[in-house]
Design a protein around this motif. Structure first.
Motif, short mmCIF file in Angstrom:
data_model
loop_
_atom_site.label_atom_id
_atom_site.label_comp_id
_atom_site.label_asym_id
_atom_site.label_seq_id
_atom_site.Cartn_x
_atom_site.Cartn_y
_atom_site.Cartn_z
N ALA A 40 -17.80 -0.52 -16.60
CA ALA A 40 -17.48 0.53 -17.43
C ALA A 40 -18.78 0.25 -18.53
N PRO A 41 -19.31 1.29 -19.25
CA PRO A 41 -20.07 1.14 -20.39
C PRO A 41 -19.87 0.20 -21.39
N LEU A 42 -20.84 -0.49 -21.74
CA LEU A 42 -20.61 -1.54 -23.09
C LEU A 42 -21.24 -1.14 -24.06
N ALA A 43 -20.74 -1.15 -25.40
CA ALA A 43 -21.35 -1.10 -26.61
C ALA A 43 -21.65 -2.60 -27.19
N ILE A 44 -22.78 -2.53 -27.99
CA ILE A 44 -22.86 -3.92 -29.00
C ILE A 44 -21.87 -4.48 -29.21
N ARG A 45 -20.86 -3.75 -29.73
CA ARG A 45 -19.71 -4.27 -30.28
C ARG A 45 -18.53 -4.95 -29.39
N ASP A 46 -18.83 -4.58 -27.89
CA ASP A 46 -18.32 -5.14 -26.80
C ASP A 46 -18.84 -6.51 -26.43
N LEU A 47 -19.97 -6.96 -27.09
CA LEU A 47 -20.69 -8.15 -26.42
C LEU A 47 -20.45 -9.30 -27.61
N ILE A 48 -20.43 -10.66 -26.96
CA ILE A 48 -20.51 -11.51 -27.96
C ILE A 48 -21.40 -12.49 -27.13
N VAL A 49 -22.26 -13.26 -28.45
CA VAL A 49 -23.17 -14.36 -27.96
C VAL A 49 -22.75 -15.47 -28.29
N PHE A 50 -22.43 -16.56 -27.48
CA PHE A 50 -21.83 -17.87 -27.95
C PHE A 50 -23.14 -18.87 -27.95
N PRO A 51 -23.05 -19.74 -29.07
CA PRO A 51 -23.87 -20.64 -29.24
C PRO A 51 -23.98 -21.69 -27.79
N SER A 52 -24.98 -22.26 -27.66
CA SER A 52 -25.21 -23.13 -26.67
C SER A 52 -24.13 -24.18 -26.27
N GLU A 53 -23.67 -24.80 -27.42
CA GLU A 53 -22.43 -25.79 -27.46
C GLU A 53 -21.21 -25.01 -26.78
N ALA A 54 -21.06 -23.54 -27.08
CA ALA A 54 -19.86 -23.17 -26.57
C ALA A 54 -19.40 -23.36 -25.09
N PRO A 55 -18.11 -23.24 -24.91
CA PRO A 55 -17.78 -23.19 -23.38
C PRO A 55 -18.34 -21.85 -22.60
N PRO A 56 -18.45 -22.05 -21.34
CA PRO A 56 -19.44 -20.96 -20.75
C PRO A 56 -18.49 -19.70 -20.81
N PHE A 57 -17.07 -19.92 -20.77
CA PHE A 57 -16.33 -18.72 -20.63
C PHE A 57 -15.05 -19.03 -21.65
N ILE A 58 -14.77 -17.86 -22.53
CA ILE A 58 -13.73 -18.17 -23.32
C ILE A 58 -12.84 -16.55 -23.21
N ARG A 59 -11.73 -16.83 -22.86
CA ARG A 59 -10.56 -15.60 -22.74
C ARG A 59 -10.25 -15.07 -24.04
N PRO A 60 -10.52 -13.57 -24.19
CA PRO A 60 -10.31 -13.15 -25.41
C PRO A 60 -8.85 -13.21 -25.95
#
Length: 156
Positions: free
Chosen positions: A135-155
Motif C-alpha cells: 500500500a502507498p504510504l504518506a509521510i504521516r504513516d511513518l515514524i522515525v525512532f531514536p537510535s535508543e528505541a526498540p527496533p519494532f513497536i506495535r502501534p
C-alpha cells in the motif's frame, strides 16, 4: 571558510548518506556514471569541472566505495571509474531527485531532459513509498525512532 561537520557517527541514515554523497559535484559525477561515463576526461568535458576538483571528488567517491578504478575496457593504458554495488544503490535516489526536480523546479514550458523507460519510451511513473503489503504510504504513516528505541513497536 566554515569547517564541515563529519557525520560518521550520526545515528541518522540521512546524515551519514549526506556525509558520503552530499556534495553536488559528487552526485553529478554519479549521474554521469549512470549515463555510462567512465573516463576522467569525459567527466571533465561533460561537467565542465576543473581538473583538481574533479580529481578530488573522484578520489573521494573511490575511497567511499561508490566508484572503483579498473583498467580501461578497451585495453588501453587508461583507468576507468565504474560504479560499485554501493554506487549502483544510488539509482533510486537519483530517480527520486530527478522526479522531484522535474516537478518543483521547472515551468511547464521550460525545456528539460527526459528520463524515459528504454523499452517503451514512456516517462517513469512517480516513485512511491510503500508498506510491506504494497500500500502507498504518506509521510504521516511513518515514524522515525531514536537510535535508543526498540527496533519494532506495535502501534496501539
Amino acid at each position: 571558510m566554515v569547517k564541515r561537520t563529519c557525520m560518521d557517527d550520526a545515528s541518522c541514515p540521512v546524515a551519514r548518506a549526506l556525509d558520503t554523497i552530499g556534495d553536488w559535484w559528487a552526485l553529478l559525477i554519479v549521474r554521469e556514471s549512470f549515463a555510462g561515463v567512465r573516463r576522467f576526461g569525459d567527466f571533465q568535458k561533460r561537467l565542465g569541472l576543473a581538473k583538481n576538483i574533479l580529481s578530488t571528488r573522484l578520489r573521494t567517491l573511490v575511497a567511499e566505495g561508490i566508484l572503483e578504478m579498473r583498467p580501461a575496457s578497451d585495453g588501453s593504458v587508461y583507468q576507468e571509474y565504474v560504479l560499485t554495488k554501493k554506487g549502483r544503490g544510488l539509482y533510486k535516489v537519483m530517480v527520486a531527485l530527478y522526479q522531484w526536480g522535474e516537478e518543483h523546479l521547472f515551468e511547464d514550458d521550460e525545456p528539460r531532459t527526459a528520463l524515459l523507460e528504454r523499452a517503451t519510451g514512456k516517462p517513469l511513473p512517480a516513485l512511491e513509498v510503500r508498506s510491506a503489503g504494497g500500500a502507498p504510504l504518506a509521510i504521516r504513516d511513518l515514524i522515525v525512532f531514536p537510535s535508543e528505541a526498540p527496533p519494532f513497536i506495535r502501534p496501539d
